[in-house]
Design a protein around this motif. Structure first.
Motif, mmCIF file in Angstrom:
data_model
loop_
_atom_site.group_PDB
_atom_site.id
_atom_site.type_symbol
_atom_site.label_atom_id
_atom_site.label_comp_id
_atom_site.label_asym_id
_atom_site.label_seq_id
_atom_site.Cartn_x
_atom_site.Cartn_y
_atom_site.Cartn_z
ATOM 1 N N ASP A 32 75.953 36.665 55.819
ATOM 2 C CA ASP A 32 76.398 35.736 54.781
ATOM 3 C C ASP A 32 75.463 34.522 54.800
ATOM 4 N N THR A 33 74.418 34.552 53.953
ATOM 5 C CA THR A 33 73.437 33.457 54.000
ATOM 6 C C THR A 33 74.005 32.165 53.403
ATOM 7 N N GLY A 34 74.984 32.290 52.512
ATOM 8 C CA GLY A 34 75.626 31.098 51.940
ATOM 9 C C GLY A 34 76.286 30.282 53.045
ATOM 10 N N TYR A 37 73.783 27.975 54.631
ATOM 11 C CA TYR A 37 73.526 26.745 53.859
ATOM 12 C C TYR A 37 74.711 25.786 53.992
ATOM 13 N N ARG A 38 75.899 26.368 54.048
ATOM 14 C CA ARG A 38 77.087 25.526 54.243
ATOM 15 C C ARG A 38 77.031 24.840 55.613
ATOM 16 N N ALA A 39 76.590 25.592 56.638
ATOM 17 C CA ALA A 39 76.505 25.024 57.993
ATOM 18 C C ALA A 39 75.521 23.849 58.022
ATOM 19 N N ALA A 97 76.415 22.415 50.237
ATOM 20 C CA ALA A 97 75.502 23.536 50.532
ATOM 21 C C ALA A 97 74.520 23.707 49.379
ATOM 22 N N SER A 98 75.039 23.677 48.177
ATOM 23 C CA SER A 98 74.192 23.855 46.999
ATOM 24 C C SER A 98 73.154 22.727 46.914
ATOM 25 N N ARG A 99 73.561 21.523 47.289
ATOM 26 C CA ARG A 99 72.633 20.388 47.195
ATOM 27 C C ARG A 99 71.540 20.474 48.269
ATOM 28 N N VAL A 100 71.924 20.747 49.531
ATOM 29 C CA VAL A 100 70.867 20.818 50.562
ATOM 30 C C VAL A 100 69.961 22.038 50.346
ATOM 31 N N SER A 101 70.509 23.044 49.639
ATOM 32 C CA SER A 101 69.707 24.263 49.428
ATOM 33 C C SER A 101 68.555 24.037 48.445
ATOM 34 N N THR A 102 68.510 22.865 47.798
ATOM 35 C CA THR A 102 67.395 22.570 46.895
ATOM 36 C C THR A 102 66.164 22.093 47.693
ATOM 37 N N VAL A 106 64.752 22.856 54.211
ATOM 38 C CA VAL A 106 66.003 23.556 54.573
ATOM 39 C C VAL A 106 65.850 25.046 54.291
ATOM 40 N N ARG A 107 65.288 25.370 53.145
ATOM 41 C CA ARG A 107 65.118 26.792 52.775
ATOM 42 C C ARG A 107 64.165 27.486 53.755
ATOM 43 N N ASP A 108 63.041 26.821 54.071
ATOM 44 C CA ASP A 108 62.075 27.441 54.992
ATOM 45 C C ASP A 108 62.737 27.720 56.339
ATOM 46 N N GLY A 127 73.474 36.500 49.027
ATOM 47 C CA GLY A 127 73.032 35.130 48.814
ATOM 48 C C GLY A 127 72.552 34.899 47.402
ATOM 49 N N ARG A 128 71.479 34.103 47.295
ATOM 50 C CA ARG A 128 70.933 33.792 45.969
ATOM 51 C C ARG A 128 69.474 34.263 45.828
ATOM 52 N N ASP A 129 68.801 34.384 47.000
ATOM 53 C CA ASP A 129 67.355 34.684 46.978
ATOM 54 C C ASP A 129 67.024 35.842 47.911
ATOM 55 N N ILE A 130 67.996 36.681 48.195
ATOM 56 C CA ILE A 130 67.781 37.738 49.193
ATOM 57 C C ILE A 130 66.774 38.768 48.674
ATOM 58 N N GLU A 177 78.515 23.625 37.465
ATOM 59 C CA GLU A 177 77.576 22.644 38.020
ATOM 60 C C GLU A 177 76.708 23.309 39.097
ATOM 61 N N ARG A 178 77.363 24.123 39.940
ATOM 62 C CA ARG A 178 76.641 24.792 41.036
ATOM 63 C C ARG A 178 75.685 25.847 40.460
ATOM 64 N N ASP A 179 76.141 26.613 39.472
ATOM 65 C CA ASP A 179 75.277 27.617 38.820
ATOM 66 C C ASP A 179 74.001 26.962 38.319
ATOM 67 N N ARG A 181 72.608 24.103 39.153
ATOM 68 C CA ARG A 181 71.715 23.611 40.216
ATOM 69 C C ARG A 181 71.010 24.783 40.908
ATOM 70 N N ASP A 182 71.781 25.846 41.220
ATOM 71 C CA ASP A 182 71.200 26.990 41.949
ATOM 72 C C ASP A 182 70.151 27.730 41.116
ATOM 73 N N LYS A 183 70.351 27.719 39.785
ATOM 74 C CA LYS A 183 69.407 28.471 38.935
ATOM 75 C C LYS A 183 68.183 27.657 38.533
ATOM 76 N N SER A 184 68.298 26.331 38.586
ATOM 77 C CA SER A 184 67.193 25.527 38.064
ATOM 78 C C SER A 184 66.369 24.845 39.146
ATOM 79 N N ARG A 185 66.746 25.015 40.417
ATOM 80 C CA ARG A 185 65.984 24.321 41.470
ATOM 81 C C ARG A 185 64.546 24.866 41.536
ATOM 82 N N ALA A 186 63.659 24.027 42.107
ATOM 83 C CA ALA A 186 62.240 24.390 42.128
ATOM 84 C C ALA A 186 61.947 25.514 43.122
#
Ligand code: DC
Length: 224
Positions: A32-34, A37-39, A97-102, A106-108, A127-130, A177-179, A181-186
């Motif tokens: 569960d990769t989400g 990010y929550r952790a 989680a959604s905010r730090v995941s941008t 953190v992602r690396d 997850g979102r990028d598996i 809001e989460r969708d 952010r998760d879909k538009s992050r760089a």
């Protein structure tokens, strides 16, 4: 031979229920990769408060040790030895989680952890990028999607079952809001991998979703 099944999709699309059960049926690890990010969101909040200052967050990452463990047949997540599985399951932590995941750092950090956990073992990862970033060579990829109305309804029912007070319109707004952010992050935004199988779960029962993924996995197991 080990194999990886990647399941991506937005919040409430049915990923968790399906990934957990499919992993159980195939007797492989569920990742569960989400939750990871929550952790990180939980740790940042406890150390720095509600901030997204990457310069301050970056040095904290080396202090973080994330581990999953089965406790009474439940997959629990431990942050520096502390079981935080329940603390990370609320709307505040979803947004955190959604905010730090941008943040790229953190992602690396988490992508490396995810690959380490998965080394030489078969697993179902959600997850979102598996399928796009973490395991682009996964043998099987799914993208689960569903209307926002249905996703909000499912979340609302989940909260009701746990006696958590919730408002359907609020949930819908928070998911949207989460969708967004998760879909538009760089970095590694949520999107369907080119070779993923799309499952629209709007009118599917949990059993149907699970059965479909398992049937595809069995075809795969026949081949590997
Ligand atoms: O799957 P979840 O709702 O527990 O995920 C929480 C947040 O973590 C999600 O809104 C975005 C982020 N996330 C991510 O960016 N990449 C992943 N592979 C998993 C989650």
């Amino acid at each position: 031979m080990s194999f990886i099944i990647a399941i991506d999709g937005p919040a409430g699309s049915g990923k968790t229920t399906t990934a957990k059960r499919v992993a159980q049926i195939l007797k492989v690890i569920y990742l569960d990769t989400g939750a990871m990010y929550r952790a990180v969101g939980y740790y940042v909040l406890s150390k720095l408060g509600d901030t997204l200052d990457e310069e301050k967050i970056k040095p904290l990452l080396s202090e973080i040790e994330i581990r999953f463990e089965n406790v009474s047949s439940e997959r629990r997540i431990f942050l520096n030895g502390q079981d935080i599985s329940d603390e990370i399951r609320n709307e505040k932590m979803s947004q955190m989680a959604s905010r730090v995941s941008t943040l790229k750092s953190v992602r690396d950090f988490l992508v490396e952890e995810q690959r380490r956990i998965s080394k030489d073992t078969s697993l179902v990862a959600e997850g979102r990028d598996i399928g796009t970033v973490v395991f682009p060579d996964a043998q099987l990829k799914f993208y689960m999607d569903c209307t926002i109305e249905e996703r909000a309804k499912r979340r609302f029912l989940e909260y009701s079952e746990k006696n958590i007070e919730a408002d359907l319109e609020d949930i819908k707004r928070q998911i949207a809001e989460r969708d967004e952010r998760d879909k538009s992050r760089a970095h590694a935004p949520l999107k369907m991998a080119k070779d993923a199988i799309l499952i629209d779960t709007t009118r599917l029962s949990k059993e149907e979703q699970i059965k479909f993924v398992v049937s595809k996995a069995q075809e795969l197991k026949d081949c590997v």
